[in-house]
Design a protein around this motif. Structure first.
Motif, short mmCIF file in Angstrom:
data_model
loop_
_atom_site.label_atom_id
_atom_site.label_comp_id
_atom_site.label_asym_id
_atom_site.label_seq_id
_atom_site.Cartn_x
_atom_site.Cartn_y
_atom_site.Cartn_z
N VAL A 78 11.39 -12.84 21.17
CA VAL A 78 10.33 -12.14 22.48
C VAL A 78 9.91 -13.34 22.31
O VAL A 78 9.07 -14.27 21.58
CB VAL A 78 10.16 -11.16 22.31
CG1 VAL A 78 8.61 -10.80 23.46
CG2 VAL A 78 10.87 -10.36 22.20
N SER A 111 8.04 -4.26 20.80
CA SER A 111 7.85 -4.87 19.69
C SER A 111 8.66 -4.58 18.64
O SER A 111 9.44 -2.78 19.41
CB SER A 111 6.92 -4.50 20.06
OG SER A 111 5.83 -4.96 20.95
N GLN A 112 8.91 -3.99 17.53
CA GLN A 112 9.30 -2.90 16.75
C GLN A 112 8.37 -2.61 16.09
O GLN A 112 8.07 -1.18 15.56
CB GLN A 112 9.51 -4.70 15.41
CG GLN A 112 10.33 -5.42 15.15
CD GLN A 112 10.65 -5.92 14.39
OE1 GLN A 112 10.53 -6.20 12.90
NE2 GLN A 112 10.21 -7.26 14.27
N TYR A 113 6.72 -2.81 16.40
CA TYR A 113 5.46 -1.52 15.76
C TYR A 113 3.98 -2.51 16.73
O TYR A 113 4.10 -4.06 17.26
CB TYR A 113 5.10 -1.54 14.51
CG TYR A 113 3.22 -1.81 14.03
CD1 TYR A 113 3.38 0.02 13.53
CD2 TYR A 113 2.59 -2.30 13.99
CE1 TYR A 113 1.67 0.01 13.68
CE2 TYR A 113 0.98 -2.15 14.35
CZ TYR A 113 1.31 -1.18 14.00
OH TYR A 113 -0.02 -0.26 13.60
N ASN A 118 5.55 -13.85 15.62
CA ASN A 118 6.30 -12.50 16.03
C ASN A 118 4.98 -11.58 16.05
O ASN A 118 5.66 -10.24 16.43
CB ASN A 118 7.40 -11.99 15.49
CG ASN A 118 7.87 -12.46 15.95
OD1 ASN A 118 8.19 -13.79 16.96
ND2 ASN A 118 8.84 -12.26 14.85
N GLU A 165 4.21 -6.09 16.59
CA GLU A 165 5.06 -7.09 15.48
C GLU A 165 6.03 -7.15 17.08
O GLU A 165 6.45 -5.75 16.68
CB GLU A 165 5.57 -6.19 14.46
CG GLU A 165 3.64 -6.83 13.22
CD GLU A 165 4.55 -7.20 12.87
OE1 GLU A 165 4.80 -8.48 12.60
OE2 GLU A 165 2.76 -8.06 11.50
N LEU A 166 6.42 -8.32 17.25
CA LEU A 166 7.46 -8.39 18.41
C LEU A 166 8.90 -8.35 17.51
O LEU A 166 8.73 -8.80 16.85
CB LEU A 166 7.29 -9.88 18.97
CG LEU A 166 5.57 -9.80 19.22
CD1 LEU A 166 5.19 -11.43 20.63
CD2 LEU A 166 5.68 -8.65 20.58
N ASN A 167 9.45 -7.87 18.44
CA ASN A 167 11.47 -8.55 18.56
C ASN A 167 11.25 -9.78 17.99
O ASN A 167 10.71 -10.52 18.99
CB ASN A 167 11.67 -7.25 19.17
CG ASN A 167 11.35 -6.15 19.10
OD1 ASN A 167 11.70 -5.59 18.49
ND2 ASN A 167 11.65 -5.73 20.30
N ALA A 168 12.08 -9.82 17.33
CA ALA A 168 12.92 -11.39 17.23
C ALA A 168 13.41 -12.52 18.86
O ALA A 168 14.05 -11.32 19.44
CB ALA A 168 13.82 -11.99 16.42
#
Length: 432
Positions: free
Chosen positions: A331, A299-301, A247, A326-329
């Motif tokens: 993706v 993304s989370q970040y 991720n 930091e990718l979302n779960a």
């Protein structure tokens, strides 16, 4: 339950001493022939044949492509199956024969070099064939392997004719259209490109050309796809579309260009002038902003370098900003391809406005030039933007280069930028 029932695609591997992979690839008679060498130079790949693929020649529906893409990616399980290929710059228009608007191949035989060792991989597809038929096809591919032989010497060929599309007069018209105030207010950037078609006197070995190009620009991605003897697409591209590890995502804004200096002092002065140049800095900032905006919903970040740095190649240097997310779960790679490609560095902003202008006015179909080429698997994927590239056909070489046009762009300066970008490959190919 049998392993073949659990895993419809099986990969066998064995280690072997290192061989020159481009020499090995050039000697093979099975198609496709595929080469990939990442920009960090840690790993080199040569592959032949097809174990499994998905291929869109005439039409491509993004939703269907996404389903196929995820289906293939999900079947790698715990194995290191890699599908190599690419998507065209513009999937809504006709593309080159054999390449299609999107094509990804799980090779039959793959050689991966890391340091002094080579891993030989054999892929078996029990979904499409029964066991005996698949064993027979695999053994036939092994029997038809050829021993590596030295690449053909890099002799330059005689230039018979050259044509540019668009030509310089039409180029000037296009740049003036894009920089008109009314147009530029709604479409602040369009990346215009040119196809330079060169007719040559002697046949050209694409793998020799790629090896020479590789030597000139070792800090670039180097890759090639040859789906038939008629056409080979090769690229020595400095630009990463993205690298995904689980991720974690790494990408970049690469836009803004100047030449290299004749000595260190001149090179440093040109680099500083590029950093200080308002037009080039604005162009790079537009690319950065777009990429960050495209990644935020996925993304989370997302973090990007505030200040541009210099990325140096043999004849030119670029402005560069690194971007990390930091990718979302959940993706997946196709979500990333749709979000990031075409980037503003090869298309423009807003994307759809720029794409419409290019589609209607540029005058030729880009095909895989400025497309996304690379590989994907369950755990890691990497794609490069296929700039600095060539489509090699019998006695004909098609070269491609583009330049970002924004407010204040000068048509003659942008035309010269195209020439600068072709300098390395032309110096390899042509005996002027």
């Amino acid at each position: 339950m049998q392993a073949a029932e659990i895993t419809p695609v099986v990969q066998l591997s064995v280690e072997a001493p290192a061989v020159p992979l481009l020499s090995w690839l050039s000697a093979q008679t099975q198609y496709p022939r595929i080469y990939w060498h990442g920009r960090d130079k840690a790993e080199e790949i040569a592959a032949i044949g097809i174990c499994k693929q998905f291929y869109y020649q005439d039409e491509v529906d993004d939703h269907q492509l996404a389903q196929d893409y995820q289906s293939q990616r999900g079947k790698s399980g715990g194995q290191d199956l890699r599908y190599y290929g690419g998507v065209a710059f513009d999937r809504s228009v006709e593309c080159w024969p054999e390449f299609g608007r999107a094509r990804f191949v799980l090779p039959r035989i793959e050689l991966r070099r890391s340091g002094p060792k080579v891993k030989i991989l054999l892929n078996l597809n029990f979904e499409a064939n029964n066991k005996q038929d698949e064993y027979h096809l695999a053994l036939e591919a092994i029997d038809n392997l050829q021993k590596p032989k030295p690449l053909a010497p890099p002799n330059k060929t005689r230039l018979m004719s050259r044509s540019d599309l668009p030509d310089q007069h039409r180029w000037r018209e296009l740049v003036e259209q894009v920089t008109q105030h009314n147009f530029n207010q709604t479409t602040p950037k369009v990346v215009l490109s040119r196809q330079t078609q060169i007719d040559v006197a002697e046949p050209v070995d694409p793998w020799t050309v790629l090896a020479c190009w590789q030597g000139r620009n070792p800090n670039s991605f180097q890759f090639g796809f040859q789906f038939s003897p008629q056409r080979t697409f090769i690229s020595c591209s400095p630009e990463r579309l993205y690298l995904r590890r689980q991720n974690e995502l790494f990408t970049e804004a690469l836009a803004g260009t100047t030449i290299r200096g004749l000595n260190q002092e001149e090179d440093d002065i040109l680099a500083q002038q590029l950093l200080d140049d308002v037009k080039n800095s604005h162009e790079n900032q537009l690319v950065r902003q777009h990429i960050v905006g495209a990644l935020k919903p996925l993304s989370q970040y997302v973090g990007a370098e505030e200040q541009a740095k210099i990325f140096k190649l043999t004849h030119i240097q670029h402005l560069h900003r690194a971007i990390r997310a930091e990718l979302n779960a959940g993706v997946n790679d196709f979500d990333l391809l749709r979000a990031l490609h075409p980037t503003p560095a090869v298309g423009g902003l807003p994307r759809q406005n720029a794409m419409n202008f290019i589609r209607q006015r540029e005058g030729y179909a880009r095909g895989w030039y400025a497309g996304a080429c690379g590989y994907f698997n369950h755990y890691e994927s990497e794609f490069s933007v296929a700039i600095r590239s060539a489509l090699i056909e019998p006695n004909r070489i098609n070269l491609f280069a583009g330049a970002g046009v924004v407010a204040g762009s000068d048509p003659d300066a942008e035309w010269q930028e195209l020439e600068n970008k072709l300098a390395t490959i032309l110096s390899i190919l042509i005996d002027f």
